[in-house]
Structure formats: C-alpha cells, structure tokens
Design an enzyme around this catalytic site. Structure first.
Site, mmCIF file in Angstrom:
data_model
loop_
_atom_site.group_PDB
_atom_site.id
_atom_site.type_symbol
_atom_site.label_atom_id
_atom_site.label_comp_id
_atom_site.label_asym_id
_atom_site.label_seq_id
_atom_site.Cartn_x
_atom_site.Cartn_y
_atom_site.Cartn_z
ATOM 1 C CE LYS A 81 14.167 -21.161 12.799
ATOM 2 N NZ LYS A 81 14.512 -20.632 11.415
ATOM 3 C CG ASP A 82 11.807 -20.849 17.565
ATOM 4 O OD1 ASP A 82 12.808 -20.348 16.704
ATOM 5 O OD2 ASP A 82 10.649 -21.079 17.183
ATOM 6 N NE ARG A 151 9.220 -10.579 15.122
ATOM 7 C CZ ARG A 151 8.503 -10.636 16.130
ATOM 8 N NH1 ARG A 151 8.407 -9.903 17.375
ATOM 9 N NH2 ARG A 151 7.874 -12.041 16.479
ATOM 10 N NE ARG A 157 9.526 -13.751 8.872
ATOM 11 C CZ ARG A 157 10.761 -13.819 9.545
ATOM 12 N NH1 ARG A 157 11.897 -14.243 9.079
ATOM 13 N NH2 ARG A 157 10.584 -13.392 10.834
ATOM 14 C CB CYS A 244 17.757 -18.382 19.901
ATOM 15 S SG CYS A 244 17.354 -19.186 21.413
#
Length: 319
Positions: A81-82, A151, A157, A244
């Site tokens: 996904k990056d 972030r 997180r 993205c």
C-alpha cells in the site's frame, strides 16, 4: 546459483523488520542462500510532518529503490500500500506473496468496540481514507466521534490510547499480526464499514529488471490470486489519479463456489474526510487471467466512480 548472502533492503521500523524477516526466511528456502537484512532510513521515517504534506506514503519507498538501483541491496520488501502506482522501468515486482488480513482494526481503551465508544470519542488515524469512512459510518448510525490525525509507529499510536490522549486508534490488522500484537485489537472493522487501502495486507518484493536469476527464484513466492486482486485495486487508484495518501479505499476479493474460485468482486470508495459525501461502487466479473485484465477491471470501476463525482472529493489529485 551462488551461495553468497543476498542483501535485502528494508525500512528500519519494527514492523518493516518483522515482515522483511519473514520474507528473508522464505527467500532463503527457495534459493538455498542466506539473506542479510540491510536497514535503510527513508525520509518518511525521519520526517514528523503529515504524510499528505510530504508526498504521501511514496516517501517510504524512494530510498529503498535508490539502494536497489545502486546495487547496495539485491532486493527490497515494501508494504504494497506504500508503493506509488507507477512502476519504474528498471525495477520489477518479482513477487507478491499471499496477502495477510486486509482489514482495519480498532485498539480502544477499556477493550471497547468501535460502536461502543462514548459520545465525542477521539479516534486517531493517519489516513484520510479511514477518516472519511469512519465519519460517514458515524453520521449514518448516529455516533458522535472526532477523528484526529496522527503519525508514528505502532508503539507510538497505541501509546496515545494507553496514555489517555485518545479513546481509540485505527491500524491495519496485517501489521499487528506480523509483529505478534493482534491480542491488543479490541475490534475488527468489517470491510463493509471501512474498505482498506489498495494493496493493504500485501507485501511487494522488488528487484532490478536485469537480475534474471533472482527474478526467477523470487517468482516462486508469488501468489497469483493476491497479485490479480491488488493489481485491480491499484489500477483503480491510478485511474482516479489519486496518490497513496488520498481518501480512496479499494478491495478485490475472490468469490468461490466451494473450492472453485468463480469471480472477483472489486469495491471502491472515495469520500470527503468529514464523511459528508462518499462515492462507493462495486463490480463483479471473471477472475482476471492477465495483468492487463486486472488493470482493466480497476480502470472500469474508477471510470464509473468518476462519473458519480469522485474527482471532486479527493482534494489534491496526483499527477
């Protein structure tokens, strides 16, 4: 093939190291060669700015690709996904192994599920895609939430929840599974509630186009169904001309009749981050047999989404 150690380029985060370690073991098995991890720091790892401001998740990829092209590493592992949707001519996605769980998950205080969070709950995520869909779900179901941009790595997180600054954070199930922390998940978000990022849960193993021997070895790790699915998802993202970090979700899944895979369904969503407007569509058809078929599958759904007004919902479009 030589018995010299192969060099695998990886980001330095705990998650990147874990998933690269798993790929290293698999590559060792198919090549009979030891694999050495080479840690590479990317701009995305050191910058504290929000991803949308520094060029989206592609900032995690450039340094790895440069190391490949300079010959400092033999191959690299990325979270798919990056990866930007345009593939450089001199690099090849040699393998896309079988995908991990593509869903998003909630880690909330007091082991709460998403729908049990208190009114005004603060939910952290770095993804405009998640914000758009969580806020849309909340609007439709009378929930009162506030999405907060964050972030940082998994520890950072989850630390916001443990420290009481946030009521919950939303993360990718695959990442927590790969670092052995899935026991901290308090809720799995159905893909009917939040569609994942295109390619979420899948890894990409990349090497230079000229390294035929290594390409052939790595190809043994490829999962054709995963490749077809993520190719369609990324084609949708590219056809929307979205980067993205745009608020785009997509998931292709295979519809089976018993053991026989009959069709592929592709779902796509794009929305404003406040959740006030979503364009969400799906299409079903035969499982793509070639790269071009999978690309066409994604493009066709993107065209329908653009006709429904998707372009106006994405903010800054990638070019």
């Amino acid at each position: 093939m030589s018995t010299k150690a192969l060099k695998l380029g990886t980001r330095r985060s705990k998650l990147a190291m874990a998933q690269s370690g798993q790929v290293a073991d698999a590559v060792s098995q198919v090549t009979g060669r030891p694999v050495e991890l080479v840690e590479i720091t990317t701009y995305g790892d050191v910058s504290r700015e929000h991803l949308a401001q520094i060029g989206g998740t592609g900032v995690f990829v450039a340094a790895l690709r440069e190391a490949l092209l300079r010959g400092e590493v033999d191959f690299a592992v990325h979270s798919l996904k990056d990866l930007p949707t345009t593939q450089p001519d001199d690099l090849v996605l040699a393998a896309i192994p079988e995908r991990e769980d593509p869903r998003d998950v909630v880690v909330a205080r007091d082991a709460l599920k998403f729908t049990d969070l208190p009114r005004g709950a603060r939910i952290g995520t770095g993804a405009p895609r998640r914000m758009a869909q969580l806020n849309a779900y909340a609007r439709a179901h009378g929930l009162d939430i506030e999405t907060v941009p964050i972030r940082g790595n998994v520890d950072t997180r989850i630390g916001y929840v443990r420290g009481g600054e946030l009521d919950a954070v939303v993360l990718a199930a695959a990442g927590l599974n790969r670092i052995g922390r899935s026991d901290e998940v308090t809720d799995f978000l159905s893909v009917d509630t939040v569609l994942p990022a295109p390619g979420q849960g899948a890894l990409a193993i990349e090497c230079t186009a000229g390294n035929a021997e290594l390409l052939a070895a790595l190809a043994q790790l490829d999962d054709p169904f995963t490749r077809a699915a993520v190719t369609a998802e990324r084609s949708l993202l590219a056809a929307l001309e979205a980067g993205c970090s745009a608020p785009v979700g997509a998931l292709a899944d295979l519809l089976a009749d018993g053991q026989i895979v009959k069709e592929m369904r592709l779902r796509g969503v794009v929305g404003t981050t406040d959740g006030s407007t979503l364009v969400q569509l799906s299409t079903t058809g035969p499982v793509p047999q070639t790269h071009d078929d999978a690309m066409a599958f994604g493009r066709e759904l993107a065209t329908e989404m653009l006709a429904q007004g998707a372009a106006g919902l994405m903010g800054e479009r990638a070019h």
